[in-house]
Scaffold this motif. Structure first.
Motif, PDB file in Angstrom:
ATOM      1  N   ILE A  22       0.762  -1.139   0.084  1.00  0.00           N
ATOM      2  CA  ILE A  22      -0.043   0.013   0.137  1.00  0.00           C
ATOM      3  C   ILE A  22       0.806   1.139   0.011  1.00  0.00           C
ATOM      4  O   ILE A  22       1.719   1.208   0.877  1.00  0.00           O
ATOM      5  CB  ILE A  22      -0.995  -0.021   1.260  1.00  0.00           C
ATOM      6  N   ILE A  23       0.416   2.063  -0.766  1.00  0.00           N
ATOM      7  CA  ILE A  23       1.049   3.570  -0.522  1.00  0.00           C
ATOM      8  C   ILE A  23       0.111   4.455  -0.113  1.00  0.00           C
ATOM      9  O   ILE A  23      -0.970   4.725  -0.530  1.00  0.00           O
ATOM     10  CB  ILE A  23       1.172   4.014  -1.953  1.00  0.00           C
ATOM     11  N   ASP A  24       0.110   4.999   1.000  1.00  0.00           N
ATOM     12  CA  ASP A  24      -0.644   5.906   1.924  1.00  0.00           C
ATOM     13  C   ASP A  24      -0.190   7.387   1.434  1.00  0.00           C
ATOM     14  O   ASP A  24       0.864   7.745   2.048  1.00  0.00           O
ATOM     15  CB  ASP A  24      -0.524   5.370   3.382  1.00  0.00           C
ATOM     16  N   CYS A  25      -1.031   7.673   0.922  1.00  0.00           N
ATOM     17  CA  CYS A  25      -0.997   9.217   0.496  1.00  0.00           C
ATOM     18  C   CYS A  25      -1.450  10.605   1.501  1.00  0.00           C
ATOM     19  O   CYS A  25      -1.189  11.512   1.372  1.00  0.00           O
ATOM     20  CB  CYS A  25      -1.635   9.627  -0.784  1.00  0.00           C
ATOM     21  N   ASP A  26      -1.650   9.996   2.625  1.00  0.00           N
ATOM     22  CA  ASP A  26      -1.835  10.876   3.866  1.00  0.00           C
ATOM     23  C   ASP A  26      -1.653  10.507   5.009  1.00  0.00           C
ATOM     24  O   ASP A  26      -2.308   9.801   5.733  1.00  0.00           O
ATOM     25  CB  ASP A  26      -3.409  11.412   3.763  1.00  0.00           C
ATOM     26  N   VAL A  27      -0.330  10.568   5.613  1.00  0.00           N
ATOM     27  CA  VAL A  27       0.343  10.280   6.701  1.00  0.00           C
ATOM     28  C   VAL A  27       0.724  11.323   7.757  1.00  0.00           C
ATOM     29  O   VAL A  27       1.328  12.388   6.917  1.00  0.00           O
ATOM     30  CB  VAL A  27       1.393   9.349   6.641  1.00  0.00           C
ATOM     31  N   HIS A  28       0.010  11.857   8.770  1.00  0.00           N
ATOM     32  CA  HIS A  28       0.372  12.995   9.476  1.00  0.00           C
ATOM     33  C   HIS A  28       1.305  12.697  10.630  1.00  0.00           C
ATOM     34  O   HIS A  28       1.221  12.173  11.488  1.00  0.00           O
ATOM     35  CB  HIS A  28      -0.800  13.472  10.187  1.00  0.00           C
ATOM     36  N   PRO A  29       2.594  13.178  10.307  1.00  0.00           N
ATOM     37  CA  PRO A  29       3.608  13.252  11.436  1.00  0.00           C
ATOM     38  C   PRO A  29       3.237  14.575  12.410  1.00  0.00           C
ATOM     39  O   PRO A  29       2.679  15.419  12.056  1.00  0.00           O
ATOM     40  CB  PRO A  29       5.042  13.390  10.791  1.00  0.00           C
ATOM     41  N   SER A  30       3.730  14.452  13.602  1.00  0.00           N
ATOM     42  CA  SER A  30       3.558  15.604  14.646  1.00  0.00           C
ATOM     43  C   SER A  30       4.955  16.009  15.266  1.00  0.00           C
ATOM     44  O   SER A  30       5.778  14.955  15.396  1.00  0.00           O
ATOM     45  CB  SER A  30       2.458  15.114  15.889  1.00  0.00           C
ATOM     46  N   ILE A  31       4.856  17.072  15.668  1.00  0.00           N
ATOM     47  CA  ILE A  31       6.298  17.328  16.346  1.00  0.00           C
ATOM     48  C   ILE A  31       6.211  17.118  17.780  1.00  0.00           C
ATOM     49  O   ILE A  31       4.850  17.387  18.387  1.00  0.00           O
ATOM     50  CB  ILE A  31       6.279  19.198  15.937  1.00  0.00           C
ATOM     51  N   HIS A  32       7.038  16.360  18.453  1.00  0.00           N
ATOM     52  CA  HIS A  32       7.097  15.926  19.891  1.00  0.00           C
ATOM     53  C   HIS A  32       7.108  17.246  20.661  1.00  0.00           C
ATOM     54  O   HIS A  32       6.607  17.314  21.617  1.00  0.00           O
ATOM     55  CB  HIS A  32       8.150  15.056  19.958  1.00  0.00           C
TER      56      HIS A  32
END
Length: 370
Positions: A22-32
Protein backbone atom coordinates in the motif's frame (compact mmCIF):
# COMPACT_ATOMS: atom_id res chain seq x y z
CA UNK A 1 13.57 -34.32 0.99
CA UNK A 2 14.81 -30.96 -0.22
CA UNK A 3 11.95 -30.74 -2.74
CA UNK A 4 9.40 -31.27 0.03
CA UNK A 5 10.93 -28.43 2.02
CA UNK A 6 11.64 -26.08 -0.87
CA UNK A 7 8.24 -26.13 -2.57
CA UNK A 8 6.28 -24.60 0.34
CA UNK A 9 9.02 -22.03 0.78
CA UNK A 10 8.85 -21.09 -2.90
CA UNK A 11 5.07 -20.84 -2.74
CA UNK A 12 5.28 -18.62 0.34
CA UNK A 13 7.82 -16.34 -1.35
CA UNK A 14 5.66 -16.11 -4.47
CA UNK A 15 2.62 -15.17 -2.39
CA UNK A 16 4.61 -12.49 -0.58
CA UNK A 17 5.81 -11.04 -3.87
CA UNK A 18 2.30 -10.96 -5.34
CA UNK A 19 0.73 -9.32 -2.27
CA UNK A 20 -0.41 -5.79 -2.94
CA UNK A 21 1.59 -3.33 -0.86
CA UNK A 22 0.00 0.00 0.00
CA UNK A 23 1.03 3.56 -0.74
CA UNK A 24 -0.67 5.78 1.84
CA UNK A 25 -0.98 9.32 0.51
CA UNK A 26 -1.94 11.00 3.79
CA UNK A 27 0.19 10.28 6.85
CA UNK A 28 0.38 12.97 9.54
CA UNK A 29 3.61 13.21 11.54
CA UNK A 30 3.56 15.45 14.59
CA UNK A 31 6.16 17.52 16.39
CA UNK A 32 7.03 15.99 19.77
CA UNK A 33 8.24 19.31 21.19
CA UNK A 34 8.99 22.77 19.84
CA UNK A 35 12.67 22.09 20.45
CA UNK A 36 12.55 19.59 17.60
CA UNK A 37 11.96 22.30 15.00
CA UNK A 38 13.64 25.24 16.75
CA UNK A 39 17.03 23.84 15.72
CA UNK A 40 15.99 24.57 12.12
CA UNK A 41 14.86 28.15 12.84
CA UNK A 42 16.89 31.37 13.10
CA UNK A 43 17.25 32.63 16.67
CA UNK A 44 14.86 35.50 16.01
CA UNK A 45 12.01 33.16 15.16
CA UNK A 46 12.84 30.77 17.99
CA UNK A 47 12.37 33.65 20.40
CA UNK A 48 9.22 34.78 18.60
CA UNK A 49 7.69 31.31 18.90
CA UNK A 50 8.48 31.12 22.62
CA UNK A 51 7.39 34.68 23.41
CA UNK A 52 4.39 35.29 21.16
CA UNK A 53 3.39 31.92 19.75
CA UNK A 54 0.89 31.79 16.92
CA UNK A 55 -1.34 34.59 15.71
CA UNK A 56 -3.83 33.00 13.35
CA UNK A 57 -5.91 34.54 10.60
CA UNK A 58 -9.17 33.84 12.44
CA UNK A 59 -11.28 35.74 14.97
CA UNK A 60 -9.93 33.40 17.64
CA UNK A 61 -6.32 34.66 17.55
CA UNK A 62 -4.20 31.67 18.60
CA UNK A 63 -6.57 28.73 18.84
CA UNK A 64 -8.76 26.78 16.45
CA UNK A 65 -12.30 28.13 16.19
CA UNK A 66 -13.88 24.81 17.12
CA UNK A 67 -13.05 22.18 19.74
CA UNK A 68 -12.03 18.91 18.11
CA UNK A 69 -14.09 15.77 18.54
CA UNK A 70 -11.01 14.02 19.91
CA UNK A 71 -7.85 15.49 21.46
CA UNK A 72 -5.51 16.56 18.66
CA UNK A 73 -8.09 15.06 16.23
CA UNK A 74 -6.45 11.68 16.89
CA UNK A 75 -7.45 8.08 17.47
CA UNK A 76 -7.52 7.15 21.14
CA UNK A 77 -5.08 4.29 20.54
CA UNK A 78 -2.60 6.48 18.65
CA UNK A 79 -1.00 8.09 21.71
CA UNK A 80 2.57 6.72 21.95
CA UNK A 81 3.42 4.83 25.15
CA UNK A 82 6.62 6.88 25.35
CA UNK A 83 4.70 10.14 25.60
CA UNK A 84 4.17 12.93 23.11
CA UNK A 85 1.24 13.54 20.76
CA UNK A 86 -0.06 11.00 18.23
CA UNK A 87 2.16 10.78 15.17
CA UNK A 88 5.27 11.99 17.01
CA UNK A 89 6.93 8.63 17.69
CA UNK A 90 8.40 6.96 14.59
CA UNK A 91 8.87 3.56 16.22
CA UNK A 92 5.25 3.54 17.37
CA UNK A 93 4.09 4.61 13.90
CA UNK A 94 6.02 1.68 12.45
CA UNK A 95 4.48 -0.72 14.96
CA UNK A 96 0.91 0.55 14.68
CA UNK A 97 0.63 1.58 11.05
CA UNK A 98 3.52 1.07 8.62
CA UNK A 99 4.40 -2.54 9.41
CA UNK A 100 1.06 -4.26 10.13
CA UNK A 101 -0.61 -2.69 7.09
CA UNK A 102 2.42 -3.27 4.85
CA UNK A 103 2.78 0.38 3.86
CA UNK A 104 5.32 0.54 1.05
CA UNK A 105 5.42 4.35 1.08
CA UNK A 106 3.69 7.05 3.10
CA UNK A 107 3.36 10.63 1.90
CA UNK A 108 3.85 13.03 4.82
CA UNK A 109 1.29 15.79 5.33
CA UNK A 110 2.27 18.12 8.19
CA UNK A 111 -0.43 20.21 9.89
CA UNK A 112 1.38 21.25 13.10
CA UNK A 113 1.76 24.88 14.22
CA UNK A 114 -0.94 26.10 11.82
CA UNK A 115 1.67 26.29 9.11
CA UNK A 116 -0.51 28.00 6.51
CA UNK A 117 -2.65 30.08 8.86
CA UNK A 118 -0.24 32.53 10.48
CA UNK A 119 -1.19 36.19 10.26
CA UNK A 120 2.50 37.08 10.34
CA UNK A 121 3.52 35.67 6.95
CA UNK A 122 7.23 36.03 7.66
CA UNK A 123 6.88 33.96 10.82
CA UNK A 124 4.76 31.47 8.90
CA UNK A 125 7.49 31.20 6.29
CA UNK A 126 10.08 30.48 8.98
CA UNK A 127 7.90 27.68 10.37
CA UNK A 128 7.36 26.19 6.93
CA UNK A 129 11.06 26.18 6.17
CA UNK A 130 11.88 24.59 9.54
CA UNK A 131 9.25 21.89 9.11
CA UNK A 132 10.49 21.12 5.61
CA UNK A 133 13.92 20.39 7.10
CA UNK A 134 12.40 18.58 10.11
CA UNK A 135 10.51 16.19 7.82
CA UNK A 136 13.78 14.94 6.37
CA UNK A 137 15.83 14.87 9.57
CA UNK A 138 13.21 13.28 11.83
CA UNK A 139 11.27 11.14 9.38
CA UNK A 140 12.58 10.47 5.86
CA UNK A 141 16.21 10.05 6.95
CA UNK A 142 15.18 7.57 9.62
CA UNK A 143 12.47 5.78 7.63
CA UNK A 144 12.90 5.66 3.82
CA UNK A 145 9.26 4.65 3.36
CA UNK A 146 8.14 8.13 4.44
CA UNK A 147 8.29 10.79 1.73
CA UNK A 148 8.29 14.51 2.50
CA UNK A 149 6.23 17.30 0.92
CA UNK A 150 7.42 20.88 0.44
CA UNK A 151 5.29 23.26 2.50
CA UNK A 152 4.99 26.49 0.52
CA UNK A 153 2.71 29.18 1.95
CA UNK A 154 0.91 30.43 -1.14
CA UNK A 155 -0.02 33.85 0.26
CA UNK A 156 3.64 34.92 0.27
CA UNK A 157 4.41 33.94 -3.30
CA UNK A 158 7.97 35.26 -3.24
CA UNK A 159 8.87 33.11 -0.23
CA UNK A 160 6.97 30.14 -1.62
CA UNK A 161 9.03 30.17 -4.81
CA UNK A 162 12.30 30.61 -2.87
CA UNK A 163 11.42 27.69 -0.58
CA UNK A 164 10.40 25.49 -3.49
CA UNK A 165 13.74 26.24 -5.16
CA UNK A 166 15.67 25.49 -1.96
CA UNK A 167 13.94 22.18 -1.39
CA UNK A 168 14.09 21.19 -5.06
CA UNK A 169 17.89 21.44 -4.89
CA UNK A 170 17.83 18.94 -2.02
CA UNK A 171 15.79 16.72 -4.31
CA UNK A 172 14.08 14.48 -1.76
CA UNK A 173 10.56 15.86 -1.75
CA UNK A 174 7.74 14.34 -3.80
CA UNK A 175 5.12 17.11 -3.70
CA UNK A 176 4.51 20.83 -3.18
CA UNK A 177 1.75 21.57 -0.64
CA UNK A 178 -0.44 24.67 -0.48
CA UNK A 179 -3.56 25.37 1.59
CA UNK A 180 -7.15 25.48 0.26
CA UNK A 181 -8.22 28.16 2.73
CA UNK A 182 -6.07 30.89 1.27
CA UNK A 183 -6.53 34.66 1.14
CA UNK A 184 -8.01 34.34 -2.34
CA UNK A 185 -9.37 31.47 -4.47
CA UNK A 186 -6.46 29.35 -5.67
CA UNK A 187 -7.14 29.94 -9.35
CA UNK A 188 -6.11 33.61 -9.08
CA UNK A 189 -3.08 34.87 -10.99
CA UNK A 190 -1.16 35.73 -7.83
CA UNK A 191 -0.60 32.01 -7.29
CA UNK A 192 0.36 31.13 -10.85
CA UNK A 193 4.14 31.44 -10.31
CA UNK A 194 3.88 28.55 -7.81
CA UNK A 195 2.05 26.43 -10.37
CA UNK A 196 4.53 27.31 -13.09
CA UNK A 197 7.46 26.22 -10.95
CA UNK A 198 5.72 23.03 -9.85
CA UNK A 199 5.13 22.17 -13.50
CA UNK A 200 8.75 22.91 -14.43
CA UNK A 201 10.02 20.70 -11.59
CA UNK A 202 7.56 17.91 -12.37
CA UNK A 203 6.24 17.92 -8.78
CA UNK A 204 2.52 17.44 -8.05
CA UNK A 205 0.68 20.26 -6.31
CA UNK A 206 -0.93 18.91 -3.12
CA UNK A 207 -3.92 20.70 -1.59
CA UNK A 208 -4.74 19.29 1.85
CA UNK A 209 -7.92 20.32 3.66
CA UNK A 210 -7.71 22.63 6.64
CA UNK A 211 -6.15 25.91 7.59
CA UNK A 212 -7.71 29.29 8.21
CA UNK A 213 -7.43 32.02 5.61
CA UNK A 214 -9.14 34.76 7.58
CA UNK A 215 -12.50 34.02 5.96
CA UNK A 216 -15.40 31.99 7.30
CA UNK A 217 -14.93 28.35 6.26
CA UNK A 218 -18.36 28.17 4.64
CA UNK A 219 -20.10 30.36 2.10
CA UNK A 220 -22.79 31.05 4.68
CA UNK A 221 -20.55 32.27 7.49
CA UNK A 222 -19.06 30.81 10.65
CA UNK A 223 -20.58 27.44 11.66
CA UNK A 224 -21.87 26.79 15.16
CA UNK A 225 -20.40 23.31 15.61
CA UNK A 226 -17.25 21.37 14.86
CA UNK A 227 -19.26 18.76 12.94
CA UNK A 228 -20.48 21.59 10.71
CA UNK A 229 -16.98 22.99 10.23
CA UNK A 230 -15.67 19.50 9.47
CA UNK A 231 -18.39 19.06 6.85
CA UNK A 232 -17.30 22.33 5.23
CA UNK A 233 -13.95 20.84 4.18
CA UNK A 234 -15.66 19.26 1.18
CA UNK A 235 -17.31 22.57 0.30
CA UNK A 236 -13.93 24.31 0.41
CA UNK A 237 -12.41 21.74 -1.92
CA UNK A 238 -15.32 22.03 -4.34
CA UNK A 239 -14.92 25.81 -4.39
CA UNK A 240 -11.20 25.52 -5.09
CA UNK A 241 -11.78 22.98 -7.85
CA UNK A 242 -14.14 25.47 -9.49
CA UNK A 243 -11.64 28.31 -9.09
CA UNK A 244 -8.70 26.37 -10.51
CA UNK A 245 -10.85 25.08 -13.34
CA UNK A 246 -12.68 28.24 -14.39
CA UNK A 247 -9.62 30.47 -14.05
CA UNK A 248 -8.02 28.10 -16.55
CA UNK A 249 -5.13 26.72 -14.50
CA UNK A 250 -5.14 23.28 -16.19
CA UNK A 251 -5.24 24.90 -19.62
CA UNK A 252 -2.41 27.31 -18.82
CA UNK A 253 -0.31 24.65 -17.08
CA UNK A 254 -1.10 21.49 -19.05
CA UNK A 255 1.53 19.36 -17.32
CA UNK A 256 0.64 20.40 -13.77
CA UNK A 257 -0.72 17.51 -11.67
CA UNK A 258 -3.04 18.56 -8.83
CA UNK A 259 -3.91 16.36 -5.85
CA UNK A 260 -6.86 17.10 -3.54
CA UNK A 261 -6.05 15.52 -0.16
CA UNK A 262 -8.53 14.48 2.55
CA UNK A 263 -11.49 16.08 0.82
CA UNK A 264 -13.15 12.80 -0.12
CA UNK A 265 -14.53 12.34 -3.62
CA UNK A 266 -18.32 12.01 -3.30
CA UNK A 267 -18.88 15.63 -4.30
CA UNK A 268 -16.92 15.52 -7.55
CA UNK A 269 -19.61 14.33 -9.99
CA UNK A 270 -22.22 16.92 -9.00
CA UNK A 271 -19.64 19.73 -8.92
CA UNK A 272 -18.37 18.89 -12.40
CA UNK A 273 -21.84 18.30 -13.83
CA UNK A 274 -22.82 21.79 -12.73
CA UNK A 275 -19.62 23.32 -14.11
CA UNK A 276 -20.15 21.56 -17.44
CA UNK A 277 -23.69 22.89 -17.71
CA UNK A 278 -22.65 26.44 -16.84
CA UNK A 279 -19.68 26.23 -19.20
CA UNK A 280 -22.03 25.53 -22.10
CA UNK A 281 -24.16 28.54 -21.14
CA UNK A 282 -21.33 30.98 -20.36
CA UNK A 283 -18.38 29.73 -22.38
CA UNK A 284 -17.97 33.15 -24.03
CA UNK A 285 -17.02 34.51 -20.57
CA UNK A 286 -14.19 31.99 -20.20
CA UNK A 287 -12.72 31.66 -23.70
CA UNK A 288 -9.45 30.40 -22.17
CA UNK A 289 -11.20 27.06 -21.53
CA UNK A 290 -10.99 24.82 -24.59
CA UNK A 291 -12.83 21.83 -23.16
CA UNK A 292 -15.58 21.01 -20.69
CA UNK A 293 -14.47 21.21 -17.03
CA UNK A 294 -15.12 17.49 -16.48
CA UNK A 295 -12.57 16.67 -19.18
CA UNK A 296 -9.88 18.67 -17.38
CA UNK A 297 -10.77 17.00 -14.08
CA UNK A 298 -10.27 13.54 -15.53
CA UNK A 299 -6.85 14.46 -16.90
CA UNK A 300 -5.22 16.88 -14.43
CA UNK A 301 -6.65 16.08 -10.97
CA UNK A 302 -6.28 13.25 -8.47
CA UNK A 303 -8.24 12.74 -5.26
CA UNK A 304 -7.27 10.87 -2.11
CA UNK A 305 -9.94 8.53 -0.82
CA UNK A 306 -10.19 9.52 2.83
CA UNK A 307 -12.70 10.25 4.26
CA UNK A 308 -14.26 7.49 2.20
CA UNK A 309 -17.90 8.03 1.28
CA UNK A 310 -20.22 5.42 2.76
CA UNK A 311 -23.66 5.52 1.14
CA UNK A 312 -26.36 3.20 2.46
CA UNK A 313 -26.17 1.06 -0.66
CA UNK A 314 -22.81 -0.22 -1.92
CA UNK A 315 -23.93 0.14 -5.53
CA UNK A 316 -23.92 3.92 -5.14
CA UNK A 317 -20.25 3.88 -4.08
CA UNK A 318 -19.58 1.62 -7.05
CA UNK A 319 -21.21 4.15 -9.39
CA UNK A 320 -19.21 6.96 -7.81
CA UNK A 321 -15.90 5.15 -8.32
CA UNK A 322 -16.79 4.41 -11.92
CA UNK A 323 -17.69 8.03 -12.66
CA UNK A 324 -14.63 9.60 -10.99
CA UNK A 325 -12.42 6.83 -12.39
CA UNK A 326 -10.20 4.40 -10.50
CA UNK A 327 -7.20 6.02 -12.19
CA UNK A 328 -7.98 9.33 -10.39
CA UNK A 329 -8.09 7.90 -6.86
CA UNK A 330 -5.23 7.55 -4.36
CA UNK A 331 -5.64 5.57 -1.16
CA UNK A 332 -5.13 7.55 2.02
CA UNK A 333 -5.61 6.57 5.66
CA UNK A 334 -5.31 9.94 7.46
CA UNK A 335 -3.27 8.19 10.18
CA UNK A 336 -3.36 8.89 13.15
CA UNK A 337 -6.55 10.95 13.07
CA UNK A 338 -9.89 9.93 14.54
CA UNK A 339 -11.54 9.33 11.15
CA UNK A 340 -8.70 7.06 10.00
CA UNK A 341 -9.57 4.72 7.10
CA UNK A 342 -8.18 1.20 7.44
CA UNK A 343 -7.20 -0.05 3.97
CA UNK A 344 -8.60 -3.50 4.78
CA UNK A 345 -12.12 -2.20 5.35
CA UNK A 346 -12.37 1.28 3.80
CA UNK A 347 -14.20 0.36 0.61
CA UNK A 348 -17.72 -0.96 1.26
CA UNK A 349 -18.03 -2.22 -2.28
CA UNK A 350 -15.96 -4.88 -4.07
CA UNK A 351 -13.10 -3.63 -6.22
CA UNK A 352 -11.73 -5.42 -9.23
CA UNK A 353 -8.10 -6.48 -9.01
CA UNK A 354 -7.20 -3.78 -11.54
CA UNK A 355 -8.97 -1.13 -9.45
CA UNK A 356 -7.28 -2.32 -6.26
CA UNK A 357 -3.84 -2.14 -7.81
CA UNK A 358 -4.47 1.34 -9.17
CA UNK A 359 -6.04 2.87 -6.06
CA UNK A 360 -3.81 1.30 -3.40
CA UNK A 361 -0.49 1.51 -5.22
CA UNK A 362 -0.16 2.08 -8.95
CA UNK A 363 -1.68 5.56 -9.27
CA UNK A 364 0.46 7.01 -6.46
CA UNK A 365 3.58 5.23 -7.71
CA UNK A 366 3.21 6.87 -11.12
CA UNK A 367 2.11 10.28 -9.80
CA UNK A 368 4.91 10.63 -7.24
CA UNK A 369 7.48 8.72 -9.34
CA UNK A 370 8.19 6.27 -6.53
Amino acid sequence: MSDVIDRPMLAEEAAAQSRLRIIDCDVHPSIHAHADIEQFMPKRWQQHLRTYGSHLRTPYIGTTPYPRSSPLIARRDAWPPTGGPPGSDLDFMRKQHLDPLDIEYGILQVLDLFIFSQQNLEFGAAIQRAINDWQLAFWSDREPRLKASILAGQDDTEFAIAEIERCAKIGRYVQINVCPRANEPLGRRRYWPIYARAQELGLPLGIHVGGYGGHAPTGGGWPSYYVEEHQSNAHTMAAQLASLMLEGVPERFPNLRIVFIEGGFGWIPSATWRMDRHFEAFRSEVPHLKRRPSEYVKQHFWFTTQPIDEPDEAKHLRSLIEWVGADRLLFSSDYPHWDFDDPRYAFKTPLTETERRKIFNGNARALYKL
